[in-house]
Motif scaffolding. Structure first.
Motif, PDB file in Angstrom:
ATOM      1  N   SER A 277      56.978  -3.986  63.390  1.00 52.57           N
ATOM      2  CA  SER A 277      56.561  -4.596  64.620  1.00 52.57           C
ATOM      3  C   SER A 277      55.087  -4.832  64.719  1.00 52.57           C
ATOM      4  O   SER A 277      54.397  -4.935  63.772  1.00 52.57           O
ATOM      5  CB  SER A 277      56.992  -3.724  65.764  1.00 52.57           C
ATOM      6  OG  SER A 277      57.296  -2.463  65.345  1.00 52.57           O
ATOM      7  N   PHE A 345      57.069  -7.362  74.300  1.00 57.04           N
ATOM      8  CA  PHE A 345      56.731  -7.677  72.906  1.00 57.04           C
ATOM      9  C   PHE A 345      55.263  -8.078  72.791  1.00 57.04           C
ATOM     10  O   PHE A 345      54.712  -8.711  73.700  1.00 57.04           O
ATOM     11  CB  PHE A 345      57.624  -8.803  72.382  1.00 57.04           C
ATOM     12  CG  PHE A 345      59.086  -8.488  72.448  1.00 57.04           C
ATOM     13  CD1 PHE A 345      59.677  -7.663  71.500  1.00 57.04           C
ATOM     14  CD2 PHE A 345      59.873  -8.982  73.479  1.00 57.04           C
ATOM     15  CE1 PHE A 345      61.033  -7.356  71.566  1.00 57.04           C
ATOM     16  CE2 PHE A 345      61.229  -8.683  73.555  1.00 57.04           C
ATOM     17  CZ  PHE A 345      61.805  -7.862  72.594  1.00 57.04           C
ATOM     18  N   ASP A 393      54.728  -6.691  67.295  1.00 54.68           N
ATOM     19  CA  ASP A 393      56.054  -7.189  66.932  1.00 54.68           C
ATOM     20  C   ASP A 393      55.940  -8.426  66.049  1.00 54.68           C
ATOM     21  O   ASP A 393      56.795  -8.678  65.205  1.00 54.68           O
ATOM     22  CB  ASP A 393      56.851  -7.558  68.195  1.00 54.68           C
ATOM     23  CG  ASP A 393      57.123  -6.354  69.071  1.00 54.68           C
ATOM     24  OD1 ASP A 393      57.989  -5.550  68.703  1.00 54.68           O
ATOM     25  OD2 ASP A 393      56.452  -6.208  70.117  1.00 54.68           O
ATOM     26  N   GLY A 423      58.577  -6.592  61.224  1.00 56.48           N
ATOM     27  CA  GLY A 423      57.646  -7.429  61.982  1.00 56.48           C
ATOM     28  C   GLY A 423      57.688  -8.882  61.531  1.00 56.48           C
ATOM     29  O   GLY A 423      57.781  -9.178  60.344  1.00 56.48           O
ATOM     30  N   LEU A 560      60.883 -12.889  66.516  1.00 48.18           N
ATOM     31  CA  LEU A 560      61.340 -11.573  66.990  1.00 48.18           C
ATOM     32  C   LEU A 560      62.696 -11.204  66.400  1.00 48.18           C
ATOM     33  O   LEU A 560      63.052 -10.025  66.334  1.00 48.18           O
ATOM     34  CB  LEU A 560      61.434 -11.559  68.520  1.00 48.18           C
ATOM     35  CG  LEU A 560      60.117 -11.602  69.298  1.00 48.18           C
ATOM     36  CD1 LEU A 560      60.400 -11.777  70.783  1.00 48.18           C
ATOM     37  CD2 LEU A 560      59.294 -10.337  69.045  1.00 48.18           C
ATOM     38  N   SER A 573      63.001  -3.870  69.217  1.00 46.50           N
ATOM     39  CA  SER A 573      61.607  -3.722  68.808  1.00 46.50           C
ATOM     40  C   SER A 573      61.478  -2.522  67.890  1.00 46.50           C
ATOM     41  O   SER A 573      62.094  -1.484  68.125  1.00 46.50           O
ATOM     42  CB  SER A 573      60.696  -3.533  70.027  1.00 46.50           C
ATOM     43  OG  SER A 573      59.353  -3.368  69.632  1.00 46.50           O
ATOM     44  N   THR A 574      60.691  -2.654  66.831  1.00 42.85           N
ATOM     45  CA  THR A 574      60.510  -1.546  65.888  1.00 42.85           C
ATOM     46  C   THR A 574      59.048  -1.141  65.782  1.00 42.85           C
ATOM     47  O   THR A 574      58.673  -0.416  64.884  1.00 42.85           O
ATOM     48  CB  THR A 574      61.022  -1.934  64.484  1.00 42.85           C
ATOM     49  OG1 THR A 574      60.364  -3.139  64.070  1.00 42.85           O
ATOM     50  CG2 THR A 574      62.519  -2.139  64.492  1.00 42.85           C
ATOM     51  N   LYS A 575      58.214  -1.632  66.706  1.00 41.04           N
ATOM     52  CA  LYS A 575      56.800  -1.281  66.639  1.00 41.04           C
ATOM     53  C   LYS A 575      56.598   0.185  66.968  1.00 41.04           C
ATOM     54  O   LYS A 575      57.410   0.806  67.668  1.00 41.04           O
ATOM     55  CB  LYS A 575      55.969  -2.154  67.568  1.00 41.04           C
ATOM     56  CG  LYS A 575      56.246  -1.991  69.048  1.00 41.04           C
ATOM     57  CD  LYS A 575      55.241  -2.800  69.857  1.00 41.04           C
ATOM     58  CE  LYS A 575      55.619  -2.829  71.324  1.00 41.04           C
ATOM     59  NZ  LYS A 575      56.041  -4.151  71.764  1.00 41.04           N
TER      60      LYS A 575
END
Length: 577
Positions: A277, A345, A393, A423, A560, A573-575
């Motif tokens: 992200s 995001f 992101d 990301g 995204l 979301s993986t941030k």
């Protein structure tokens, strides 16, 4: 359609090892707390307990232990009685061998599971079930309907024909997302993806019910229905969610071209590895609009407009649509993403081109990205860009021409790590030699690089093939675009083995390319990539060229990967926190 159609697993019940078993007792169903199905009269709680006991004990056991731990006395027929039994009695006896007793219930495992499936689908009234399982199902259906209608109306009588048309249009949008090959039909596996995209619980039983309903409409056996059309999908879902017959009429009257969006299949190219992200920082800005919490399974209708994946079909289906000076549908409602929906995001913009400074970015792409809800973090420092990457992101890399020297290895590794965590990367180059940072990343992730300097300045038109000079393909990124500016003084990738061409310039070079899941990316967990070869389109004098604003904003929404993540039940979301 997917190459691998979902297959139904056969459930084989084991017969009891004992020579005979007692005939099941007949229990009259009681009003309210119980309902009857097949040979079973039982409460939902009993069915669940029964299945739980079945998992913890052998299926060969004829009778489970009672709550006190004692095993009820088992009655068996004598050999002599068994020998004299009629064929019908033997058949009944064999059926009894497959049954177990739990509470007030004599039932097979398959019947218990079927009972619970029926209970979930029929949504037993809350007064019938003390623990409220059924009412949660009703509430969830209303939640899905609310997402589709973009309204809080809960009662069918409050829903207008206009509301129904809107819901049907959004269901068609979901169909376009999953019909990646644009065949016009989807199979069982793709229907599962559609249900997940709507935030619905995915079970094989639900998919089976969809296909049973379609089979009934067609007047054929369920096994003969291998795929369903957009009209059939919308009609089923409208009736299911609205719980009224008017929904079916709305589904058919809203019928429009079902050109899909997702990823056409223009030119093949492969891509990189995984990534996560991106971040927010001191210069971040967000929209005040609210969006669905990332913690719950939302619906793609909370993020994508009903026109996602549509192009010239918009004007055909809606003749009254206003067009801009370039014959593109006018207004943000025809973009890929909804206004204000993306405030959870963050986009990290690394602009290493001195002319594309923050004021210029803010008044052109920045303004419109913030309208979508994105938080924007801008930097022209490579070291700061590396530090901020884990909090983003999406990352923009706007290239310049200076050699990065000792910072090169750290920059490349940081971008690779970001990409491998999921990301999205928006990589920008321009005429030679304005592609240094882009080439550092492209060589590492995709085995290609940018070169060249072609004049450009022309408009591309939407078409069936993105490989034709002066044409771009139908894709989510180009949603709502019929004519698209190609850029000024543009470069091009030297090797497209691991990229897909989205648009071919008037000089017959790829000017916009991408890497997607199943189209170049090496894993389902990495981030998407877009490569643009003419970033001067963001300058003041070119920002209002054909389709430029919509294309840039759509590309960020697409990066995204929400359509992919929702269809596969993954975090949005993986941030890093």
């Amino acid at each position: 359609m997917s190459s691998s159609a979902g297959k139904r697993k056969a459930v084989v019940e084991k017969k009891s090892e004992s020579p005979a078993a007692a005939s099941p007792k007949t229990v009259s169903p009681k009003v309210g707390s119980k309902k009857r199905t097949g040979t079973m009269a039982a409460t939902v709680e009993e069915a669940k307990k029964f299945l739980g006991d079945d998992e913890s004990s052998s299926e060969e056991e004829d009778t489970p232990k009672s709550k006190k731990g004692k095993t009820p006395e088992k009655k068996t027929a004598s050999p002599k009685t068994a020998a004299k039994a009629s064929p019908k009695a033997k058949k009944d006896d064999d059926k009894a061998k497959k049954m177990k007793r739990a509470g007030t219930m004599d039932v097979t495992v398959a019947e218990a599971k079927g009972f619970l499936d029926d209970d979930d689908e029929k949504k037993v009234k809350s007064r019938d079930i003390k623990d409220g399982h059924a009412t949660r199902g009703k509430a969830h259906a209303k939640e899905v309907l609310t997402d589709l209608l973009d309204t809080s109306k809960a009662k069918p009588e409050d829903i207008t024909d206009d509301d129904r048309q809107k819901a049907a249009s959004r269901l068609r949008m979901v169909f376009r997302l999953i019909d990646r090959d644009r065949s016009g039909v989807v199979d069982r596996e793709e229907i599962g993806a559609a249900l997940r995209s709507l935030g619905m619980k995915f079970t094989q039983a639900k998919i089976t019910k969809v296909f049973k309903a379609v089979a009934a409409e067609r007047g054929v056996a369920e096994k003969k229905v291998e795929s369903i059309t957009a009209d059939e999908f919308v009609k089923y879902m409208m009736v299911k969610l609205h719980g009224e017959k008017k929904a079916a009429a709305a589904s058919s009257s809203s019928s429009t071209t079902t050109t899909t969006s997702s990823s056409p299949a223009p030119k093949k190219t492969s891509a990189p590895a995984p990534s996560p992200s991106a971040a927010s920082s001191s210069s971040s800005s967000s929209s005040s609009s609210s969006a669905p919490a990332l913690g719950r399974a939302g619906s793609i209708a909370n993020f994508y407009t009903q026109f996602a994946g549509m192009h010239d079909e918009i004007a055909s289906a809606h003749p009254a649509t206003a067009l801009d000076a370039h014959a593109n549908p006018a207004g943000p409602e025809f973009d890929l993403g909804l206004e204000g929906a993306f405030n959870q995001f963050t986009i990290l913009v690394g602009s290493f081109q001195p002319h594309l400074a923050k004021p210029l970015f803010d008044r052109n792409p920045g303004e419109h990205l913030r309208n979508k809800g994105f938080n924007i973090v801008f930097t022209n420092s490579l070291s700061e860009f590396i530090t901020l990457l884990p909090k983003a992101d999406i990352a923009w890399i706007v290239s310049f021409m200076n050699d990065r020297g000792s910072e090169t290895a750290k920059f490349v590794q940081a971008v690779r790590t970001f990409h491998e965590r999921g990301g999205g990367l928006f990589i920008w180059g321009d005429n030679s030699p304005l592609f240094v940072e882009a080439n550092l990343v492209l060589r590492d992730l995709l085995g290609t690089h940018l070169e060249g300097d072609t004049p450009g300045g022309k408009e591309l038109k939407v078409g069936e093939s993105s490989l034709v000079p002066g044409q771009f393909g139908r894709h989510l990124i180009t949603s709502g675009i019929v004519n698209l500016h190609e850029g000024i003084t543009i470069c091009y990738p030297t090797n497209t083995d691991r990229l897909y061409t989205l648009g071919t310039s008037s000089n017959n070079h790829p000017c916009v390319s991408y890497a997607d899941y199943g189209q170049g990316l090496t894993s389902d967990n990495v981030g998407r990539i877009v490569v643009d070869c003419g970033y001067t389109k963001m300058y003041d004098e070119y920002w209002k060229t054909a389709g430029t604003r919509r294309y840039v904003v759509n590309a960020c929404v697409w990066l995204l990967g929400l359509d992919h993540k929702m269809a596969h039940g993954r975090p949005l979301s993986t941030k890093e926190a």
